[in-house]
Write an enzyme that holds these catalytic residues in place. Structure first.
Site: not given
Length: 340
Positions: A174, A255, A279, A284, A302
């Protein structure tokens, strides 16, 4: 345990799927597949146990996306896969990250655990570019002003990306794709990872390695794209924010726990951080109130990898790992192993 009336090898999955429908149909033709519907942990746990006791023996298992409601994937949840004659040798999950999986629990049974590292690359990199442009150009600030009918009254001049130094923490699939896409805007890229790239690969990608502190001191924009591990927990903390340039821009699409949110909030309040685009969050689905409705913070729930293509690739590759295990004795993208 029920005695199988078919000669097909058995697979237990948790879903349902939503992308690789034809591949799933083919898997069901070639093997005997039993599915558990996703839901609360207690229900998923009970159904896994029931199927393992009545429909086995299972030799492989997989999870499709959207498994947060019954995580973590540990001995307590998955133990029946290796009891009562069940002998699961490959357990496949969709997606790159696996901080929701207790890999050691699976490894203890001599079972492969697999992820799908290519499934989320394109979508996550694309979305991180969106966050990159949003944080530099103040998209949330501008959108808020437009919604309030303020026009330019509450909008300030923003920053062009050309010539800036982009610091990327984590340069896996990524990270590499993200840097390549951002280079079209004329940025200079530095990176920090546990294992630096070779000189040849650095030259090919036009990036330069930096220690974490060097990156924090030199970068104009920092994007966190590293997995969450014990080593990367709070990789950006109070000490790192203190040595950053004033007016730094922060992006996180990896994360949540990789950044200490309290430290980030303090840095935003002091204007050490000019703007942030996030994000992911530390706890979470909870999002700190300070981030909400803040014109200096872009927040999304996310969704960086939340595309049809990601779902298709993740499901396809997870099932391909199971198929490869049956056909060649080992999966395509194992995280652990090898096993005899």
């Amino acid at each position: 345990m029920a005695i199988s009336t078919t000669n097909k090898r058995k697979i237990l999955g948790v879903g349902p799927g939503a992308g690789a429908i034809e591949e799933f149909k083919q898997l069901c033709e070639d093997y005997e597949v039993h599915m558990v519907n996703r839901g609360p942990r207690d229900k998923v746990k009970a159904e896994i146990k029931r199927l393992c006791e009545t429909e086995g023996p299972f030799e492989a298992g997989f999870l499709f996306f959207a498994n947060g409601s019954y995580a973590p994937m540990d001995e307590d949840l998955l133990g029946p896969l290796w009891r009562n004659g069940n002998k699961v040798g490959c357990f496949a999950q969709c997606g790159t990250g696996y901080d929701n999986v207790r890999v050691n629990d699976i490894t203890a049974h001599g079972c492969y655990f697999t992820n799908t590292p290519d499934a989320v690359t394109l979508a996550t990199a694309d979305f991180t570019v969106l966050l990159f442009l949003s944080v530099l150009r103040g998209l949330t600030m501008a959108e808020r002003a437009a919604n309030l009918g303020k026009n330019h009254a509450e909008v300030e001049l923003t920053v062009d990306p050309a010539g800036l130094t982009l610091g990327v923490i984590g340069l896996g699939r990524i990270g590499k794709d993200f840097v390549k896409k951002c280079q079209a805007f004329g940025i200079n890229a530095i990176y920090h990872t546990r294992n630096p790239l070779s000189a040849e690969e650095e030259a090919k990608l036009d990036v330069k390695y930096a220690t974490r502190d060097e990156l924090c001191k030199k970068a104009d924009v920092i994007a966190v794209l590293t997995p969450h591990t014990p080593e990367t927990f709070h990789i950006l903390d109070h000490e790192q924010f203190a040595i950053m340039k004033d007016g730094i821009f922060i992006i996180n699409s990896s994360r949540g726990p990789t950044i200490n949110e309290e430290a980030l909030i303090d840095a935003l309040k002091s204007n050490k951080v000019k703007r942030a685009a996030l994000d992911v969050f530390e706890n979470e689905p909870a999002i700190p109130d300070y981030f909400k409705n803040n014109p200096r913070v872009t927040i999304t729930p996310h969704v960086a990898a939340y595309t049809k293509g990601t779902i298709y690739r993740g499901e396809r590759d997870a099932m391909a790992n199971v198929r490869a295990f049956f056909e060649q004795g080992y999966p395509n993208t194992p995280v652990n192993g090898p096993f005899q």
